[in-house]
Design a protein around this motif. Structure first.
Motif, PDB file in Angstrom:
ATOM      1  N   ASP A 190      12.503 -75.608 -12.470  1.00 65.19           N
ATOM      2  CA  ASP A 190      13.859 -75.786 -12.511  1.00 65.19           C
ATOM      3  C   ASP A 190      14.469 -74.977 -11.190  1.00 65.19           C
ATOM      4  O   ASP A 190      15.435 -75.339 -10.673  1.00 65.19           O
ATOM      5  N   ARG A 221      13.349 -76.432  -7.730  1.00 66.65           N
ATOM      6  CA  ARG A 221      13.908 -77.727  -7.493  1.00 66.65           C
ATOM      7  C   ARG A 221      15.270 -77.670  -6.417  1.00 66.65           C
ATOM      8  O   ARG A 221      15.819 -77.118  -6.547  1.00 66.65           O
ATOM      9  N   PRO A 222      14.757 -78.501  -5.344  1.00 62.66           N
ATOM     10  CA  PRO A 222      15.844 -78.538  -4.241  1.00 62.66           C
ATOM     11  C   PRO A 222      17.010 -79.020  -4.783  1.00 62.66           C
ATOM     12  O   PRO A 222      17.156 -79.651  -5.760  1.00 62.66           O
ATOM     13  N   ALA A 223      18.303 -78.834  -4.085  1.00 66.07           N
ATOM     14  CA  ALA A 223      19.520 -79.288  -4.602  1.00 66.07           C
ATOM     15  C   ALA A 223      19.647 -81.006  -4.464  1.00 66.07           C
ATOM     16  O   ALA A 223      20.258 -81.201  -5.337  1.00 66.07           O
ATOM     17  N   SER A 224      18.986 -81.380  -3.533  1.00 67.22           N
ATOM     18  CA  SER A 224      18.880 -82.912  -3.668  1.00 67.22           C
ATOM     19  C   SER A 224      17.603 -83.476  -3.000  1.00 67.22           C
ATOM     20  O   SER A 224      17.152 -82.540  -2.119  1.00 67.22           O
ATOM     21  N   ALA A 253      18.149 -82.788   0.828  1.00 64.05           N
ATOM     22  CA  ALA A 253      18.072 -81.310   1.094  1.00 64.05           C
ATOM     23  C   ALA A 253      17.059 -80.842   2.076  1.00 64.05           C
ATOM     24  O   ALA A 253      15.820 -81.335   2.051  1.00 64.05           O
TER      25      ALA A 253
END
Length: 279
Positions: free
Chosen positions: A137, A140-143, A146
């Protein structure tokens, strides 16, 4: 019997010196057991590491395959790397799938009763899974779109692989253990909670019966299984849902003259001839 005891002490008196080699042998056996236990632990960690590496490679291979299908037939460049956006999107899907499988246990009280180890952070494998989840978690990249470096993608890829393996191992162990870590009285409480839970979510039961059963479920689980706030919310919604329209009384139906009191779903009826005090 007296002769046997006397003979034993006579033997001990003559051969008392055997105590020292016996103690030495016992100490050696204890050290050997400790070394074997350490080696077993190291082999277990190595197995976990290898499984995580295999899972990581599997995820990356699937991402490559999907990317090739989208591009269609073309010349394969073996030196080209996977596009970060494609790989990150695939990792997101893997990450979300594992989390959904975990939430299926975390939010379903029936599953928590059947496999309590999945919510018990004191279990080593469950604790390892929760640590792997926290790491995945956090990385994990923002999107999927990203801007991330190759190092960040690599770390996230490894974290998702570890997360997947840790969940599978924790799930298998929880299904193996079931309620074996509880005492016999505690197992009976879990069994009663399972029976009451069926009444609490039964649409054919009255609202009052479901409320009583729900209260009893919480009492039976108190001190045995810690329900998350989200699990309690889901269960309360199931208990409070409206009865089917077919079970509702029609407007023209006369009211019942003597409604029955709400009773405990698991309490046996009173014996014949016994009158209620409020009758």
């Amino acid at each position: 019997m007296d002769e046997f005891i006397q003979g034993f002490w006579t033997f001990a008196g003559h051969y008392w010196w055997l105590v020292f080699p016996i103690m030495g042998m016992a100490g050696g056996a204890a050290k050997a057991w400790e070394r074997n236990s350490k080696r077993r632990h190291e082999r277990r960690l190595e197995t976990l590491r290898i499984k995580a590496q295999l899972k990581t490679a599997e995820i990356e291979a699937r991402a490559l395959t999907q990317q090739a299908k989208r591009r269609g037939p073309t010349v394969v460049d073996t030196t080209a790397s996977v596009a970060p956006a494609d790989l990150v999107a695939r990792l997101f899907a893997e990450h979300d799938e594992i989390t959904a499988r975990w939430l299926d246990y975390e939010l379903d009280v029936a599953k928590l009763i059947a496999y309590p180890a999945m919510s018990d952070g004191r279990q080593p494998l469950t604790a390892a899974f929760l640590r792997a989840k926290k790491t995945a978690d956090a990385l994990r990249p923002a999107s999927a779109d990203a801007k991330v470096s190759e190092q960040q993608v690599t770390e996230y890829l490894q974290a998702v692989g570890d997360y997947a393996v840790a969940f599978e191992i924790a799930e298998k162990d929880a299904r193996r253990l079931r309620d074996s870590t509880f005492t016999e009285p505690e197992r009976k409480r879990l069994e009663r909670a399972q029976q009451l839970l069926k009444v609490a979510v039964d649409e054919s039961a009255t609202q009052a019966e479901r409320n009583v059963a729900y209260k009893r479920v919480r009492e039976e689980l108190d001190g045995l299984i810690l329900l998350s706030d989200e699990a309690v919310t889901v269960l309360e919604k199931q208990v409070a849902r409206e009865l089917p329209a077919s079970s509702a009384p029609t407007p023209d139906a006369p009211p019942e003259a003597d409604p029955l009191p709400v009773t405990d779903p698991l309490r046996p009826p009173p014996p014949r001839g016994q009158h209620r005090e409020d009758a």
